[in-house]
Design a protein around this motif. Structure first.
Motif, PDB file in Angstrom:
ATOM      1  N   ILE A 162      37.434  42.554  39.488  1.00  0.00           N
ATOM      2  CA  ILE A 162      36.921  42.035  40.763  1.00  0.00           C
ATOM      3  C   ILE A 162      37.018  43.119  41.836  1.00  0.00           C
ATOM      4  CG2 ILE A 162      37.352  40.394  42.642  1.00  0.00           C
ATOM      5  CD1 ILE A 162      38.078  38.341  40.411  1.00  0.00           C
ATOM      6  N   ARG A 163      38.142  43.811  41.890  1.00  0.00           N
ATOM      7  CA  ARG A 163      38.309  44.894  42.869  1.00  0.00           C
ATOM      8  C   ARG A 163      37.281  46.011  42.635  1.00  0.00           C
ATOM      9  NH1 ARG A 163      43.889  43.709  41.804  1.00  0.00           N
ATOM     10  NH2 ARG A 163      44.777  42.670  43.609  1.00  0.00           N
ATOM     11  N   LYS A 164      37.051  46.341  41.361  1.00  0.00           N
ATOM     12  CA  LYS A 164      36.075  47.388  41.020  1.00  0.00           C
ATOM     13  C   LYS A 164      34.678  46.984  41.483  1.00  0.00           C
ATOM     14  CE  LYS A 164      34.222  49.966  37.117  1.00  0.00           C
ATOM     15  NZ  LYS A 164      33.036  49.552  36.453  1.00  0.00           N
ATOM     16  N   LEU A 197      33.912  44.890  43.843  1.00  0.00           N
ATOM     17  CA  LEU A 197      33.907  44.925  45.320  1.00  0.00           C
ATOM     18  C   LEU A 197      33.695  46.352  45.837  1.00  0.00           C
ATOM     19  CD1 LEU A 197      36.806  42.455  46.206  1.00  0.00           C
ATOM     20  CD2 LEU A 197      34.399  42.210  46.861  1.00  0.00           C
ATOM     21  N   ARG A 198      34.362  47.322  45.221  1.00  0.00           N
ATOM     22  CA  ARG A 198      34.186  48.718  45.634  1.00  0.00           C
ATOM     23  C   ARG A 198      32.766  49.213  45.374  1.00  0.00           C
ATOM     24  NH1 ARG A 198      39.214  49.158  43.230  1.00  0.00           N
ATOM     25  NH2 ARG A 198      38.303  50.009  41.337  1.00  0.00           N
ATOM     26  N   LYS A 241      45.610  40.307  35.524  1.00  0.00           N
ATOM     27  CA  LYS A 241      45.540  41.647  36.113  1.00  0.00           C
ATOM     28  C   LYS A 241      44.203  42.315  35.791  1.00  0.00           C
ATOM     29  CE  LYS A 241      47.796  46.178  36.260  1.00  0.00           C
ATOM     30  NZ  LYS A 241      46.567  46.818  36.602  1.00  0.00           N
ATOM     31  N   LEU A 247      41.515  40.662  37.937  1.00  0.00           N
ATOM     32  CA  LEU A 247      41.615  41.114  39.332  1.00  0.00           C
ATOM     33  C   LEU A 247      41.168  42.563  39.492  1.00  0.00           C
ATOM     34  CD1 LEU A 247      44.962  39.417  40.418  1.00  0.00           C
ATOM     35  CD2 LEU A 247      42.677  38.972  41.344  1.00  0.00           C
ATOM     36  N   ASP A 248      41.538  43.405  38.525  1.00  0.00           N
ATOM     37  CA  ASP A 248      41.102  44.813  38.576  1.00  0.00           C
ATOM     38  C   ASP A 248      39.576  44.906  38.527  1.00  0.00           C
ATOM     39  OD1 ASP A 248      43.719  45.672  38.738  1.00  0.00           O
ATOM     40  OD2 ASP A 248      43.855  46.282  36.620  1.00  0.00           O
TER      41      ASP A 248
END
Length: 131
Positions: free
Chosen positions: A122-124, A126-127, A116, A119-120
């Protein structure tokens, strides 16, 4: 139309030689459709200055790209992108990205991060890096 050196990002502490990072990024930009047949790469001097690296490092990367048939030398102008030898399909692009993602996940697990948390992150990232 000349490619801007700002399209490239170098990580000196990554363990990957800088010339290899440049080669990989040129190839990724071609496969990703961001560099096209006929576009000119930045001059050795402009690229070295912008990235803060030795001009010989840029020359080495360009020479390898030329030997691999990715670019051609245009007398007095620099290096021109040639028609890509590989397809730019989504599967091909994902195949090129896989080793980097795998390496990041392995490193995250070595650091004791949960799936988690990885993934968090990676999402950050990407943003923070929109197209």
């Amino acid at each position: 139309m000349t490619v801007q050196p700002s399209q490239f990002e170098i990580h000196p502490s990554s363990g990957i030689p800088i010339y290899r990072q440049i080669i990989d990024q040129v190839q990724a930009l071609i496969v990703g459709g961001h560099l096209h047949d006929g576009q000119m790469l930045p001059s050795v001097r402009a690229m070295a200055t912008e990235l803060g690296v030795n001009p010989m490092t840029i020359s080495k990367a360009y020479a390898r790209l030329e030997a691999d048939g990715v670019v051609e030398r245009v007398r007095g102008k620099g290096m021109r992108i040639l028609r890509p030898a590989v397809d730019g399909s989504a599967a091909q692009r994902l195949k090129q990205l896989y080793p980097s993602v795998e390496s990041a996940i392995v490193r995250g697990r070595q650091l004791g991060l949960s799936d988690k948390q990885i993934l968090d992150l990676i999402r950050k990232v990407l943003r923070e890096n929109p197209l």
